[in-house]
Write a protein that holds these residues in place. Structure first.
Motif, PDB file in Angstrom:
ATOM      1  N   VAL A   1     -28.903  16.265  24.891  1.00 28.75           N
ATOM      2  CA  VAL A   1     -30.248  15.754  24.631  1.00 28.75           C
ATOM      3  C   VAL A   1     -31.170  16.935  24.389  1.00 28.75           C
ATOM      4  O   VAL A   1     -31.297  17.818  25.249  1.00 28.75           O
ATOM      5  N   LEU A   2     -31.826  16.944  23.222  1.00 25.70           N
ATOM      6  CA  LEU A   2     -32.701  18.036  22.820  1.00 25.70           C
ATOM      7  C   LEU A   2     -34.139  17.539  22.763  1.00 25.70           C
ATOM      8  O   LEU A   2     -34.398  16.399  22.368  1.00 25.70           O
ATOM      9  N   GLY A   3     -35.072  18.372  23.153  1.00 22.13           N
ATOM     10  CA  GLY A   3     -36.471  17.976  23.081  1.00 22.13           C
ATOM     11  C   GLY A   3     -37.355  18.901  23.880  1.00 22.13           C
ATOM     12  O   GLY A   3     -36.899  19.603  24.781  1.00 22.13           O
ATOM     13  N   GLU A   4     -38.630  18.883  23.541  1.00 21.34           N
ATOM     14  CA  GLU A   4     -39.595  19.722  24.241  1.00 21.34           C
ATOM     15  C   GLU A   4     -39.753  19.279  25.693  1.00 21.34           C
ATOM     16  O   GLU A   4     -39.346  18.179  26.068  1.00 21.34           O
ATOM     17  N   THR A   5     -40.378  20.134  26.484  1.00 19.01           N
ATOM     18  CA  THR A   5     -40.663  19.800  27.877  1.00 19.01           C
ATOM     19  C   THR A   5     -41.534  18.549  27.947  1.00 19.01           C
ATOM     20  O   THR A   5     -42.527  18.425  27.232  1.00 19.01           O
ATOM     21  N   GLY A   6     -41.132  17.615  28.819  1.00 15.40           N
ATOM     22  CA  GLY A   6     -41.931  16.427  29.039  1.00 15.40           C
ATOM     23  C   GLY A   6     -41.695  15.293  28.073  1.00 15.40           C
ATOM     24  O   GLY A   6     -42.439  14.308  28.083  1.00 15.40           O
ATOM     25  N   THR A   7     -40.640  15.353  27.265  1.00 19.65           N
ATOM     26  CA  THR A   7     -40.399  14.281  26.292  1.00 19.65           C
ATOM     27  C   THR A   7     -39.553  13.144  26.864  1.00 19.65           C
ATOM     28  O   THR A   7     -39.383  12.117  26.216  1.00 19.65           O
ATOM     29  N   GLY A   8     -39.003  13.335  28.061  1.00 17.60           N
ATOM     30  CA  GLY A   8     -38.248  12.243  28.684  1.00 17.60           C
ATOM     31  C   GLY A   8     -36.754  12.359  28.530  1.00 17.60           C
ATOM     32  O   GLY A   8     -36.053  11.348  28.398  1.00 17.60           O
ATOM     33  N   LYS A   9     -36.225  13.584  28.605  1.00 18.01           N
ATOM     34  CA  LYS A   9     -34.785  13.780  28.401  1.00 18.01           C
ATOM     35  C   LYS A   9     -33.967  13.124  29.525  1.00 18.01           C
ATOM     36  O   LYS A   9     -32.927  12.530  29.276  1.00 18.01           O
ATOM     37  N   GLU A  10     -34.448  13.244  30.754  1.00 15.93           N
ATOM     38  CA  GLU A  10     -33.715  12.607  31.849  1.00 15.93           C
ATOM     39  C   GLU A  10     -33.748  11.083  31.721  1.00 15.93           C
ATOM     40  O   GLU A  10     -32.768  10.405  32.024  1.00 15.93           O
ATOM     41  N   LEU A  11     -34.859  10.551  31.247  1.00 13.74           N
ATOM     42  CA  LEU A  11     -34.972   9.107  31.054  1.00 13.74           C
ATOM     43  C   LEU A  11     -33.921   8.613  30.071  1.00 13.74           C
ATOM     44  O   LEU A  11     -33.276   7.579  30.290  1.00 13.74           O
ATOM     45  N   ILE A  12     -33.705   9.354  29.001  1.00 14.20           N
ATOM     46  CA  ILE A  12     -32.684   8.985  28.008  1.00 14.20           C
ATOM     47  C   ILE A  12     -31.290   9.123  28.604  1.00 14.20           C
ATOM     48  O   ILE A  12     -30.412   8.276  28.373  1.00 14.20           O
ATOM     49  N   ALA A  13     -31.082  10.177  29.396  1.00 14.12           N
ATOM     50  CA  ALA A  13     -29.774  10.364  30.037  1.00 14.12           C
ATOM     51  C   ALA A  13     -29.471   9.192  30.966  1.00 14.12           C
ATOM     52  O   ALA A  13     -28.336   8.678  30.999  1.00 14.12           O
TER      53      ALA A  13
ATOM     54  N   LEU B   1     -35.145  14.213  20.917  1.00 13.41           N
ATOM     55  CA  LEU B   1     -36.266  13.372  21.306  1.00 13.41           C
ATOM     56  C   LEU B   1     -37.536  13.849  20.609  1.00 13.41           C
ATOM     57  O   LEU B   1     -37.852  15.051  20.627  1.00 13.41           O
ATOM     58  N   PRO B   2     -38.284  12.929  20.015  1.00 10.00           N
ATOM     59  CA  PRO B   2     -39.525  13.325  19.313  1.00 10.00           C
ATOM     60  C   PRO B   2     -40.599  13.726  20.305  1.00 10.00           C
ATOM     61  O   PRO B   2     -40.683  13.194  21.419  1.00 10.00           O
ATOM     62  N   ALA B   3     -41.420  14.679  19.911  1.00 17.60           N
ATOM     63  CA  ALA B   3     -42.575  15.042  20.722  1.00 17.60           C
ATOM     64  C   ALA B   3     -43.599  13.914  20.669  1.00 17.60           C
ATOM     65  O   ALA B   3     -43.577  13.074  19.758  1.00 17.60           O
TER      66      ALA B   3
ATOM     67  N   PHE C   1     -57.242  11.029  23.071  1.00 18.52           N
ATOM     68  CA  PHE C   1     -55.789  11.004  23.295  1.00 18.52           C
ATOM     69  C   PHE C   1     -55.025  11.050  21.975  1.00 18.52           C
ATOM     70  O   PHE C   1     -53.998  11.735  21.867  1.00 18.52           O
ATOM     71  N   HIS C   2     -55.512  10.326  20.974  1.00 15.48           N
ATOM     72  CA  HIS C   2     -54.814  10.306  19.684  1.00 15.48           C
ATOM     73  C   HIS C   2     -54.975  11.613  18.918  1.00 15.48           C
ATOM     74  O   HIS C   2     -54.104  11.995  18.137  1.00 15.48           O
ATOM     75  N   ALA C   3     -56.089  12.306  19.159  1.00 10.20           N
ATOM     76  CA  ALA C   3     -56.358  13.543  18.418  1.00 10.20           C
ATOM     77  C   ALA C   3     -55.699  14.764  19.059  1.00 10.20           C
ATOM     78  O   ALA C   3     -55.442  15.758  18.382  1.00 10.20           O
ATOM     79  N   TYR C   4     -55.388  14.674  20.322  1.00  7.12           N
ATOM     80  CA  TYR C   4     -54.827  15.813  21.067  1.00  7.12           C
ATOM     81  C   TYR C   4     -53.350  15.990  20.715  1.00  7.12           C
ATOM     82  O   TYR C   4     -52.629  15.020  20.456  1.00  7.12           O
ATOM     83  N   ASP C   5     -52.872  17.259  20.667  1.00  6.13           N
ATOM     84  CA  ASP C   5     -51.476  17.490  20.251  1.00  6.13           C
ATOM     85  C   ASP C   5     -50.481  17.434  21.407  1.00  6.13           C
ATOM     86  O   ASP C   5     -49.272  17.528  21.197  1.00  6.13           O
ATOM     87  N   TRP C   6     -50.914  17.296  22.650  1.00  2.55           N
ATOM     88  CA  TRP C   6     -50.052  17.114  23.806  1.00  2.55           C
ATOM     89  C   TRP C   6     -48.889  18.116  23.894  1.00  2.55           C
ATOM     90  O   TRP C   6     -47.717  17.758  23.749  1.00  2.55           O
ATOM     91  N   PRO C   7     -49.189  19.370  24.164  1.00  2.00           N
ATOM     92  CA  PRO C   7     -48.100  20.356  24.287  1.00  2.00           C
ATOM     93  C   PRO C   7     -47.161  20.048  25.455  1.00  2.00           C
ATOM     94  O   PRO C   7     -46.000  20.441  25.434  1.00  2.00           O
ATOM     95  N   GLY C   8     -47.669  19.350  26.480  1.00  2.00           N
ATOM     96  CA  GLY C   8     -46.815  18.963  27.606  1.00  2.00           C
ATOM     97  C   GLY C   8     -46.183  17.600  27.428  1.00  2.00           C
ATOM     98  O   GLY C   8     -45.513  17.095  28.344  1.00  2.00           O
ATOM     99  N   ASN C   9     -46.448  16.967  26.279  1.00  2.00           N
ATOM    100  CA  ASN C   9     -45.863  15.679  25.911  1.00  2.00           C
ATOM    101  C   ASN C   9     -46.177  14.593  26.947  1.00  2.00           C
ATOM    102  O   ASN C   9     -47.266  14.573  27.520  1.00  2.00           O
ATOM    103  N   ILE C  10     -45.224  13.676  27.184  1.00  2.00           N
ATOM    104  CA  ILE C  10     -45.498  12.506  28.012  1.00  2.00           C
ATOM    105  C   ILE C  10     -45.808  12.915  29.451  1.00  2.00           C
ATOM    106  O   ILE C  10     -46.614  12.279  30.127  1.00  2.00           O
ATOM    107  N   ARG C  11     -45.189  13.984  29.937  1.00  2.00           N
ATOM    108  CA  ARG C  11     -45.474  14.423  31.296  1.00  2.00           C
ATOM    109  C   ARG C  11     -46.924  14.856  31.434  1.00  2.00           C
ATOM    110  O   ARG C  11     -47.588  14.578  32.445  1.00  2.00           O
ATOM    111  N   GLU C  12     -47.444  15.522  30.408  1.00  2.00           N
ATOM    112  CA  GLU C  12     -48.855  15.918  30.436  1.00  2.00           C
ATOM    113  C   GLU C  12     -49.757  14.689  30.402  1.00  2.00           C
ATOM    114  O   GLU C  12     -50.754  14.604  31.132  1.00  2.00           O
ATOM    115  N   LEU C  13     -49.427  13.720  29.539  1.00  2.00           N
ATOM    116  CA  LEU C  13     -50.197  12.471  29.479  1.00  2.00           C
ATOM    117  C   LEU C  13     -50.171  11.775  30.844  1.00  2.00           C
ATOM    118  O   LEU C  13     -51.192  11.267  31.325  1.00  2.00           O
TER     119      LEU C  13
END
Length: 610
Positions: free
Chosen positions: A319-331, A461-463, A501-513
């Protein structure tokens, strides 16, 4: 000397001899009437005197019994042994005991216990021997019957598949059945040797088992001990030993029977369960991102299609993806949709464990493998046997651990740290990384062959910035989640907040949200959800710490307020005060400071002293 004096002395001397004769007669009467056989012997072993009871029992005459004539009443099968033992005592010389059969006047032989004691003169030379014979026929018959019973029991126990050891009342081995000899590869002589337990029991169990066994033997009641025993193949396996006492018709303890049952598989299962419970507790206290996957964007739909295709297989997934994208959730989703769903899902964060300990964490260790290894421990791979192991941040594995992981993927086996025994496992591996493993391979920090083994089925996993359309659903889900935990009601979402929220690029992804929404819910005093714009440009570990969901929300709020006060040196109002940093009115912050018992002046002192 006058004639009168001589007559007096002669008379006194006669009286003395008469009294001595009377005492000797009385002593002789006592000796002849006691129920035991009493006798004396000369220093060379020949009989000097045998009491009347001895002659009556044997039917011999006085002349026949004296000297070495007594030998005629000894059973021929016992005579040679008796004479050798008697002569050995004469040579010592020392007190001793002998056993032999003596013929009664009617021709019947009965067993007797002979006790002898030497009498020494002033120079230490033997003057004579004193002896007594005691009838022990009943005891010998009981012993003979016991031996016959034991021979019968041995025939029975040899046919029983469980290991059995017969012990005397003090716990010394007397006999081991064939199953015990076959299991350990020992001979009967080995079992009866003094070092039997040291050779057979696991060194770590010796002292514990000794104490438990001594306590159980002293009580005289049935008891059990679990211990590791060396099998003939060189491996220690757990046995359950059950000790049962055997008593004679008088209630005297005469034997112990120790039966062994192999429980190694059960102990391994208990170790796996224990490790699975540890992993489960870690899951409970660790913040899970969601209970379910939230979103309907096309990038997420593509990921879910891949999950549905690979889940039923046993293929290794990367599983590949940035930090906070939910890799464990997919696993977890892959595991839950697989045939292994009923077995353990074990998570290991390879980047969070010291490189010197990661091998022990994954593969376990034996006692003494390194400093602090006070007992054997099963690793996460053994805990995941039959299930799935999720290796997060797999790119952080040190080189030597990469070799061991490659072996597991290729051969499904490994060895514990400090051990030589091969352990086989059936585990599905799902790995994850937020880095570029291709670059890591090119730099020589990750094995290429291991990368190929892990990259059988990659899922990217998409950012969050690639799935903007999912943000509204995620925000609504998270608000409901945290509001319920905080006991608050939030009915509306500020329009400006959603635009941010829609305009922000969320470098921490879902975990940051997740962290931003949790923080806003904690601080919210109204039914409308909103965040300060500054949060989305200054969210750092220092100014906006993240906290586990399962921790106390009030404590989170206190820590957030203290961070803001520390940064503002205890100032509450104004453009640089804590209220402005938190995006809440000054009055609201002051109310919360009083409610939570925060001393804001301590932060002024802290700033001044620094």
């Amino acid at each position: 000397m006058s004639e009168l004096t001589q007559n007096v002395e002669s008379h006194e001397l006669g009286d003395a001899f008469e009294k001595l004769g009377q005492e000797a007669a009385r002593l002789q009467t006592v000796i002849d009437t006691v129920p035991s056989f009493l006798w004396t012997s000369f220093p060379d072993g020949s009989k000097e005197y045998l009491n009347k009871r001895w002659y009556e029992y044997t039917g011999l005459t006085l002349e026949q019994g004296k000297g070495w004539g007594w030998k005629v009443v000894v059973h021929p099968d016992n005579l040679g042994k008796l004479v050798r033992e008697w002569l050995a005592l004469l040579d010592a010389p020392k007190p001793g005991e002998l056993e032999t059969r003596i013929r009664r006047y009617d021709g019947e032989y009965r067993w007797f216990l002979i006790r002898v004691v030497p009498q020494f003169d002033a120079e230490g030379n033997v003057m004579r021997w004193f002896g007594s014979n005691t009838d022990i026929e009943d005891r010998k018959r009981a012993e003979t019957k016991l031996l016959e019973d034991e021979r019968e029991l041995r025939r029975i126990t040899d046919a029983i598949p469980h290991t059995i050891v017969v012990l005397d009342p003090k716990g010394h081995p007397l006999y081991a059945n064939q199953a015990m000899l076959d299991y350990t590869g020992l001979t009967m002589q080995d079992v009866l040797a003094s070092d039997f337990r040291a050779r057979t029991f696991h060194p770590e169990d010796l002292e514990r088992v000794r104490q438990e066994r001594e306590g159980g033997l002293a009580r005289g009641l049935p008891f059990e001990i679990e211990q590791r025993t060396l099998r003939k193949d060189g491996k220690h396996r757990w046995l359950l030993l059950r000790y049962n006492p055997f008593r004679d018709e008088h209630g005297r303890l005469v034997r112990w029977y120790a039966t062994g049952t192999d429980i190694d598989d059960r102990k391994r299962a208990e170790d796996r369960t224990r490790n699975e419970n540890v992993a489960l507790r870690e899951d409970i206290v660790r913040s899970s991102m969601f209970e379910e996957i939230v979103g309907s964007s096309e990038p997420l739909r593509q990921v879910l299609v891949q999950v549905s295709k690979v889940a039923p297989t046993d293929s290794t997934v990367l599983v590949l993806g940035e930090t906070g994208t939910g890799k464990e959730l997919i696993a977890r989703a892959i595991h839950n949709r697989s045939k292994r769903a009923s077995r353990a899902f074990i998570r290991v964060n390879c980047g969070a464990i010291s490189p010197s300990l990661i091998a022990s964490e994954l593969f376990g260790h034996e006692k003494g493998a390194f400093t602090g290894a006070v007992q054997r421990r099963l690793g996460r791979f053994e805990s995941a046997d039959g299930g799935t192991i999720f290796l997060d941040e797999v790119g952080e594995l040190p080189a030597e651990t990469q070799v061991a992981l490659l072996r597991v993927l290729q051969e499904r086996e490994f060895e514990r740290v400090g051990g030589s025994q091969t352990v086989s496992v059936d585990v599905r591996v799902i790995a994850a990384t937020n880095g570029d493993l291709n670059s890591t391979v090119a730099e020589g920090r990750f094995r290429q062959d291991l990368f190929y083994r892990l990259n059988v089925f990659p899922i990217r996993l998409p950012a969050l910035r690639e799935r903007i359309s999912d943000i509204s659903l995620l925000v609504g889900y998270l608000i409901d989640r945290y509001a319920q935990k905080a006991g608050k009601k939030i009915r509306n979402i500020d329009k400006r907040t959603m635009e941010l929220f829609h305009a922000y690029d969320w470098p921490g992804n879902i975990r940051e949200l997740q962290n931003v929404v949790e923080r806003a819910v904690i601080l919210s005093e109204e039914e409308t959800f909103f965040v300060d714009e500054a949060w989305l440009t200054r969210v750092t570990p220092k100014s906006a710490p993240s906290f586990p969901l399962v921790a106390n929300l009030v404590e989170h709020e206190k820590e957030i307020l203290e961070v803001a006060l520390r940064e503002s040196a205890g100032v509450v109002g104004g453009p640089t005060g804590a209220a402005a940093k938190l995006g809440i009115p000054r009055q609201t912050l002051e109310s919360k400071i009083r409610k939570l018992g925060i001393n804001r002046y301590q932060f002024r002192i802290s700033r001044t002293s620094s």
